[in-house]
Design a protein around this motif. Sequence first.
Motif, PDB file in Angstrom:
ATOM      1  N   UNK A  10      61.679 -31.027 -28.491  1.00  0.00           N
ATOM      2  CA  UNK A  10      61.039 -31.897 -27.811  1.00  0.00           C
ATOM      3  C   UNK A  10      59.877 -31.224 -26.955  1.00  0.00           C
ATOM      4  N   UNK A  11      59.439 -30.650 -27.102  1.00  0.00           N
ATOM      5  CA  UNK A  11      58.817 -30.984 -26.288  1.00  0.00           C
ATOM      6  C   UNK A  11      57.336 -31.311 -26.375  1.00  0.00           C
ATOM      7  N   UNK A  12      56.097 -31.282 -26.093  1.00  0.00           N
ATOM      8  CA  UNK A  12      54.871 -31.814 -26.731  1.00  0.00           C
ATOM      9  C   UNK A  12      53.971 -30.560 -27.242  1.00  0.00           C
ATOM     10  N   UNK A  13      53.325 -30.877 -28.292  1.00  0.00           N
ATOM     11  CA  UNK A  13      53.169 -30.435 -29.515  1.00  0.00           C
ATOM     12  C   UNK A  13      51.152 -30.475 -28.888  1.00  0.00           C
ATOM     13  N   UNK A  14      50.395 -29.186 -29.376  1.00  0.00           N
ATOM     14  CA  UNK A  14      49.263 -28.709 -29.302  1.00  0.00           C
ATOM     15  C   UNK A  14      48.897 -28.684 -30.393  1.00  0.00           C
ATOM     16  N   UNK A  15      47.264 -29.509 -30.416  1.00  0.00           N
ATOM     17  CA  UNK A  15      46.629 -29.878 -31.594  1.00  0.00           C
ATOM     18  C   UNK A  15      46.159 -28.673 -31.934  1.00  0.00           C
ATOM     19  N   UNK A  16      46.094 -28.718 -33.548  1.00  0.00           N
ATOM     20  CA  UNK A  16      45.976 -26.889 -34.224  1.00  0.00           C
ATOM     21  C   UNK A  16      44.376 -26.661 -34.147  1.00  0.00           C
ATOM     22  N   UNK A  17      44.086 -25.564 -33.734  1.00  0.00           N
ATOM     23  CA  UNK A  17      42.711 -25.510 -33.666  1.00  0.00           C
ATOM     24  C   UNK A  17      42.301 -24.244 -34.369  1.00  0.00           C
ATOM     25  N   UNK A  18      41.358 -23.792 -35.361  1.00  0.00           N
ATOM     26  CA  UNK A  18      41.518 -22.742 -35.640  1.00  0.00           C
ATOM     27  C   UNK A  18      39.579 -21.605 -35.939  1.00  0.00           C
ATOM     28  N   UNK A  19      39.451 -22.920 -34.526  1.00  0.00           N
ATOM     29  CA  UNK A  19      37.090 -22.742 -34.387  1.00  0.00           C
ATOM     30  C   UNK A  19      37.206 -21.129 -34.784  1.00  0.00           C
ATOM     31  N   UNK A  20      37.921 -20.307 -33.554  1.00  0.00           N
ATOM     32  CA  UNK A  20      37.480 -19.173 -33.055  1.00  0.00           C
ATOM     33  C   UNK A  20      38.382 -17.715 -34.901  1.00  0.00           C
ATOM     34  N   UNK A  21      39.601 -18.442 -35.110  1.00  0.00           N
ATOM     35  CA  UNK A  21      40.425 -17.289 -36.211  1.00  0.00           C
ATOM     36  C   UNK A  21      39.150 -16.959 -36.839  1.00  0.00           C
ATOM     37  N   UNK A  22      39.057 -15.708 -37.735  1.00  0.00           N
ATOM     38  CA  UNK A  22      38.008 -15.025 -38.157  1.00  0.00           C
ATOM     39  C   UNK A  22      36.397 -15.715 -37.896  1.00  0.00           C
ATOM     40  N   UNK A  23      36.226 -14.895 -36.699  1.00  0.00           N
ATOM     41  CA  UNK A  23      34.853 -15.734 -35.557  1.00  0.00           C
ATOM     42  C   UNK A  23      34.326 -14.401 -35.837  1.00  0.00           C
ATOM     43  N   UNK A  24      34.935 -12.960 -36.605  1.00  0.00           N
ATOM     44  CA  UNK A  24      34.170 -11.935 -36.965  1.00  0.00           C
ATOM     45  C   UNK A  24      33.558 -11.657 -38.126  1.00  0.00           C
ATOM     46  N   UNK A  25      34.507 -11.701 -38.997  1.00  0.00           N
ATOM     47  CA  UNK A  25      34.202 -11.989 -40.416  1.00  0.00           C
ATOM     48  C   UNK A  25      33.129 -13.167 -40.461  1.00  0.00           C
TER      49      UNK A  25
END
Length: 555
Positions: free
Chosen positions: A208-223
């Motif tokens: 019953x808690x608030x969810x966050x927006x899925x954000x993958x912009x920084x995932x795999x940034x080095x590759x």
Amino acid sequence: MGATSRALRALLLLVGFHLLGVLLLAALAGADFLLYLYAPSGVAAKLYFVSVLLAIPLIRGMVMLRTPKAEEMPGLPVTEADEPALWHTVRELAGQVGTRAPSRILLTPDVNAAVAEDARLLGLLPGPRRLYLGVPLLQGLTEAQLRSVLAHELGHYSNADTRLAALTVRGRAQIVRTIGHFEERAGKTAAREQARQEKKNAKATAKGKKTSEVDTRHAGVTYRAMARIYTAYAKLYMRATLTGARAQEYAADAAAARIAGQAATASALREIPVLDAAFDYYARHYLTLGQDAALLPPRGEVFGGFGQMLSARQLELAGLRAELPTGPLSPYDSHPPIADRVHRIEALPADDRTDEGGGAALGLLSDPGRTLTALEDAVLTEEVRRFRRTADWPELLNGSMTAQLTDLDTPLHRALAMYTKASPTLPALLGLIDDGGLWQLARRLPLSEEAKTAKGRVFREFVRPALTESLYSMVVAEFSARARLRWEFSWERPAIPRLLPAPGGTAPSSDVALNDLAGPAVAAAVADHPDTGPLRALLSSAPTGPANRETDSPR
């Protein structure tokens, strides 16, 4: 630029690609050393971690530098005993070009001709040569045009293009593989991060808690950062090497015109894009026709049918020959535009060889039917070769369409299933239309944003084409299930469903095009004020019978 200069440039670019990873690692090591000397220990530790993250994809990329051994293209090898006329032509043209003939000829199922050479020491020493020749070229070109194509390809041998390709192609393959590796790793990292965040949100929702927006912009940034660096080098590499490649094409065209004639060379260049487009159409509408039903045409007809389609569509193809491809040239395209190549050849002085070799190039084969059959065995997969062979193309069409209509699944089917919570049948749809629910049902079709906001007559005009197409498909499927359809096969036009007369029914005594009867009835059913009467009357003339289905087709 001569062969030696091109070889030196290709070698330097290849070495530069290998050095790129070393230089980037050295830059990271230098930055770490400066951090050790001047940065506070807490800040330095965090930046060391970033440095390691950057170094990992670099090291992975350097591991990818070794190019795997190239696999030979699928094709049918033919010896001089198999095809003496073809081998004689190739050897004769090689002598006129002034180069060594290939040691192998492989016939392929695509609209293409190519040469390759297994050179050694990065192309400095010659090796065994291969000629790949597409059978569709033999089916669509005259003998003179084919001689031009062969002279062009053999011209690459005389310019040492095939040996030097060992350098340039190796570099291109390594760059593409390395960039692809980085992008693949970035995608996998982003997917893992997305799954982690979605799992976290699922737990939060359960509590019953608030969810966050899925954000993958920084995932795999080095590759992605490493991919951008190598992509920048790839652009430099491609531009530098492909400029020479385009010059090689012009030189090979000139050799072809000198040996096979200006007219034959220009006409061959005009014909190849036409054959390419025609074979693409053949592959989509004929070659793969029986795939879903596990059916094949008679032996020799899988690729032999292309020649029949070419003969039937000569008027249509004539219009295509006048339209040379003139689209913008990519800086990474190894071939100049066809229009430019044709104009260069046509600008050459005319010669007296306009009537030479006017016969079909397929005549160079000892037994075309045998070769087309052998090509099927050489290039079709084992699974496809187990498909059931039909007696002819009309049988293949009927079996294929029956199978497709049995498993028909249109947007209207899916919308009807959601709307009624029942099986999406034609009788159910007609009942819903009679109850006035057609336009409410149409709201459940896939719609554009503009259609979603439309109302009244405007909305009906938006959805009517999709409704008409899907409803007509359902009617065709209904008649097919009642064994009331015959599909008219043609090499010149799309297949036509014809309504067979029903024993004791009110249908015409001879079969007519189904669209002539069903078209107006379907239009009435999706009119502003729907009327299913004509469609019900048409269906009532088709008593239920045994379905005309293929049941013994091996897969």
